[in-house]
Design an enzyme around this catalytic site. Structure first.
Site, short mmCIF file in Angstrom:
data_model
loop_
_atom_site.label_atom_id
_atom_site.label_comp_id
_atom_site.label_asym_id
_atom_site.label_seq_id
_atom_site.Cartn_x
_atom_site.Cartn_y
_atom_site.Cartn_z
N TYR A 22 0.83 -1.21 0.00
CA TYR A 22 0.00 0.00 0.00
C TYR A 22 0.87 1.26 0.00
O TYR A 22 0.63 2.19 -0.77
CB TYR A 22 -0.94 0.01 1.22
CG TYR A 22 -1.54 1.37 1.47
CD1 TYR A 22 -2.58 1.85 0.67
CD2 TYR A 22 -1.07 2.19 2.48
CE1 TYR A 22 -3.13 3.11 0.88
CE2 TYR A 22 -1.60 3.45 2.69
CZ TYR A 22 -2.64 3.90 1.89
OH TYR A 22 -3.17 5.15 2.11
N ASN A 111 3.86 8.56 6.30
CA ASN A 111 3.40 7.22 6.68
C ASN A 111 4.56 6.46 7.31
O ASN A 111 5.70 6.60 6.88
CB ASN A 111 2.92 6.45 5.46
CG ASN A 111 1.68 7.08 4.86
OD1 ASN A 111 0.59 6.81 5.30
ND2 ASN A 111 1.86 7.93 3.86
#
Length: 147
Positions: A22, A111
């Protein structure tokens, strides 16, 4: 800035590299909207695959409303987050991968993917435990509202 930990989906528990896939989605990488800021992708991948536990990673994001955050500020925020998440631990004792996303209306997202393994002892670590960490977050927010 918002700090959010991602929940694990049942299907993701079977595919231990789904979080990494992802974060480094081929379309994002090709568009230039995903780039590694800190950590080594191949080392992280090898560590994840070498583990035999069911839940091998923790993922989350530091999300900013701003469309520009200086590199110096990003590095400081990542360092401060690591100090708070791994108190008393040296950088050689844990593995965290930082990937920046800029594909959401220009918002900056830092992230992180944490491998749940203390590297010097090869024992499992739990950097974020929702059941105990979430009420503390709510408690601090309600204290601020009273002031």
């Amino acid at each position: 800035m918002i700090l959010k930990y991602f929940a694990k989906k049942k299907k993701d528990r079977r595919d231990h590299l789904s979080g990494l896939k992802y974060l480094l989605d081929t379309k994002r990488v090709a568009d230039g909207t995903a780039k590694v800021l800190r950590g080594d992708v191949e080392d992280t991948k090898k560590l994840i695959l070498s583990m035999d536990t069911k839940d091998r990673t923790t993922m989350g994001v530091l999300s900013f409303e701003e469309t520009f955050v200086s590199e110096e500020t990003k590095q400081k925020l990542m360092g401060d987050f690591e100090k708070a998440t791994f108190p008393g631990m040296d950088k050689s004792q844990y593995n965290i991968l930082w990937i920046e996303h800029t594909d959401k209306d220009g918002r900056i997202e830092l992230n992180f993917l944490i491998v749940k393994l203390e590297l010097s002892t090869v024992k499992r670590i739990q950097p974020h435990y929702y059941k105990f960490d979430y009420p503390r977050k709510i408690g601090r927010a309600s204290c601020r509202e009273r002031v």
